[in-house]
Every structure is written in C-alpha cells, then in structure tokens.
Design an enzyme around this catalytic site. Structure first.
Site, PDB file in Angstrom:
ATOM      1  CE  LYS A 195       5.068  31.506  37.244  1.00  0.00           C
ATOM      2  NZ  LYS A 195       5.632  32.016  38.775  1.00  0.00           N
ATOM      3  CG  ASP A 213       7.249  14.720  33.067  1.00  0.00           C
ATOM      4  OD1 ASP A 213       7.930  13.708  33.574  1.00  0.00           O
ATOM      5  OD2 ASP A 213       7.352  14.755  31.806  1.00  0.00           O
ATOM      6  CG  ASP A 242      11.480  13.002  36.782  1.00  0.00           C
ATOM      7  OD1 ASP A 242      10.837  11.983  37.067  1.00  0.00           O
ATOM      8  OD2 ASP A 242      11.814  13.013  35.329  1.00  0.00           O
ATOM      9  CG  ASP A 292       7.884  30.223  40.229  1.00  0.00           C
ATOM     10  OD1 ASP A 292       6.962  29.819  41.021  1.00  0.00           O
ATOM     11  OD2 ASP A 292       8.322  31.331  40.134  1.00  0.00           O
ATOM     12  CE1 TYR A 307       4.507  17.289  28.561  1.00  0.00           C
ATOM     13  CE2 TYR A 307       4.362  15.444  29.874  1.00  0.00           C
ATOM     14  CZ  TYR A 307       5.015  16.606  29.592  1.00  0.00           C
ATOM     15  OH  TYR A 307       6.186  16.802  30.286  1.00  0.00           O
TER      16      TYR A 307
END
Length: 345
Positions: A180, A237, A241, A213, A133
């Site tokens: 990751k 992010d 959620d 994951d 971002y």
C-alpha cells in the site's frame, strides 16, 4: 537419516487433528522421530504463567521441525500466552517466510460461482518477522480519555529482500507484489525498490504489482490469475485467509513457517483452536495433514507429500468429510478415510 520432529498439539481441536495427522504420516513409514510436547498448552499457562519454557524451546531448537496444532483458549484473557508460544518460535527461530498454498481440492468446495474458481492454485508468501506484528509501539495515558496507542509497521531492507527472493524461487509463472505504498510511503519505498530489483533479476517470471485493496478484489473476481503473491505480515495474514476460503475453507488450509537458509520449519493448520467444537471429535484434520505434507516436501520426500495430497483429494471426492465441508464424519473417521486412500495407492 532420522529426522526429529517436535510436536506441539496445543489447545482446542489441536490435539484431535494432530493425532489424526500423525497417524497418517506414520502410515507412510518414513524415518521420523517425534518428540511430543503435549504440556505446552493453556492449562500449563494458567497454572504456571509460562507459555513456553526455555527447556522446551531448547528441545524445539534441537529438532529438525515443529508440527503445531493450534493455540488459544477462551479462559486466557491476554495475548501474552499466544505470543509467548507461536510468535516466540517464529521470531527466535527466524522463520521469516510464511508459506500459505491455496489450491482448490474439489470444485464443489469453492464459494465462487465462476468456473474460473476451479483454477485456484497459488501461494501467499508473507513476511513473517516484521511489519505490524513486530510489537514496536506503546501506550500513553492508558485507561484515560486521552489514551493514545501507537503500533509501528517495521520494514527492513534485509527482511523484504530475503522474503522477495524466496517468492521468486518458488514461482512457476509469476510474482505479484502487494503493498500500500501510495499511502504507507516509507516502508512502501523499500518494498518497491526491492521488488523492482528482484524483477529485473528474474526476467522470465511475470512480475506485477497491486495495492492490497485491489489485490483482495482481484482474488475474488479471478483468483486464477495469481501464482505467487508476496507481501508484508499483516496484508499476508488477511489475504492468505481470504485465499483459503476461496479454495474451500480454513479447515483445509495448511501453512509452513520456514527459514529457507537453515531449513527449519514450523508447520500448522491455520484454522485455530476452534474452542466451540473442541472435544467433540468433529474438527477437520485436512489442514493438519496438508501442513505435514509441506514438511515432508521440505525434507525432500516429495513423492510422499504428493501422496498425502492425493489421499486428501480422494477423501473429499468420496464425500468422506467433516460437517464444515458438508459431511457427517468425525475427525477420526476422516483420518481413516485419508489413510485408506493412502493404502490403496
């Protein structure tokens, strides 16, 4: 000492939930002064092309915190508006921590059938000023069949170190670092190195590592195993959620964008502007109220913050809730239910 708080209700259901949250906080009788910037919204942007003026940014910077409603309007077809308000505040005020608690307020709210879902009580700590971002990248041969887009995922040693330090500072039982690094090697090396150093400095805190994951799968299979999850901007992010839904839905989720060094924070519900229900008075105000509880806590008013959370819990247990939680009340009625529970404490 009086605390000055800038209020930006924003768009959609933002003004509706902000109004109820402010009335609820006001009922506590704290020494707060509110500076209302209700003109910072999509209407102003569409009329002037300005998301957040330098004058308004100056008012924000001169205050002690920001209470934010929501940003977003279907009439605005560019991301420049949202970036010009929310991301400008995050980046220019260096609000490098996004603090997202996920606590199940009532067992009936979780979509998980397993009884262990009742133990959801964790915090997602998301690095807030770097990552994907950061807007590093560009486009070649735009609007042709050879168009090529590049977005760079930015990690700095300083940025990762300071968010890691914050994660350990709030941990009660453990910190799980999520990355990751097996596929995103270069930034992953920084996250791994910083994490190992932080873990060695905090031997009494259980330190674990998961790839993103796997972390998503484990959040669903057994969220009770997590205390603090620390990760980068984009993974945080997504995972925050997911955790919010497991804890009862985005309508109940609050967040704090903070700089632990300066003490400044921007507090907002995470449900967005919800334009499909805007103006109907049915938006869920719990996310806004719980965000403001985070602000009170960071101001040192921990008893009052706890009182707000208990009052929200009471309203939920009494089924005095909006339609997204299976109720039939409107925004105002739910705000009144929380204030009624506050007055009965």
């Amino acid at each position: 000492m009086t605390k000055t708080v800038t209020v930006i209700p924003g768009d959609g259901i933002g003004p509706e939930v902000t109004r109820e949250a402010l009335e609820t906080v006001d009922a506590l009788g704290l020494d707060l002064r509110f500076d209302l910037l209700d003109h910072v919204n999509a209407d102003t942007y569409l009329r002037t092309g300005v998301s957040l003026s330098d004058e308004d940014f100056g008012r924000v910077k001169a205050s002690d915190a920001v209470l934010f409603g929501a940003i977003g309007d279907p009439r605005v077809k560019t991301s420049d508006y949202g970036r010009g308000v929310l991301l400008r505040l995050r980046f220019e005020l260096d609000l490098f921590v996004n603090h997202r608690p996920a606590t199940l307020l009532h067992e009936d709210l979780s979509p998980l059938r397993d009884a262990r879902a009742g133990a959801i009580d964790c915090v997602i700590v998301r690095e807030n000023t770097e990552g994907l971002y950061a807007d590093i990248g560009g486009v070649l041969r735009e609007n042709t069949e050879h168009e090529t887009a590049v977005d760079a995922d930015v990690s700095t040693y300083m940025g990762v170190s300071r968010v890691m330090e914050y994660a350990y500072s709030i941990a009660r039982r453990g910190v799980c670092m999520v990355d990751k690094s097996n596929a995103v090697r270069h930034g992953g090396k920084i996250w791994q190195r910083v994490f190992k150093k932080a873990a060695s400095r905090n031997p009494i805190i259980r330190s674990t590592h998961l790839y993103v994951d796997t972390a998503a799968m484990k959040l669903i299979s057994d969220p009770s195993q997590f205390d603090v999850i620390v990760t980068n901007n984009s993974y945080g992010d997504i995972l925050s959620d997911l955790a919010a839904v497991l804890a009862g839905g985005l309508g109940n989720a609050g967040s704090a964008n903070i700089n632990p060094v300066t003490g400044f924070g921007l507090y907002e519900p995470v449900h967005g502007s919800a334009p499909d229900i805007a103006g109907r008075g049915i938006g869920n105000p719990f996310g806004a109220i719980l965000s403001y509880a985070l602000m009170l806590e960071n101001f040192g008013w921990t008893a009052e913050a706890s009182a707000l959370r208990r009052a929200v819990g009471t309203a939920i247990s009494e089924r005095r809730v909006t339609a997204d939680l299976g109720g039939s009340l409107g925004t105002k009625e739910v705000g009144e239910a929380v204030r009624s529970a506050l007055s009965a404490r």
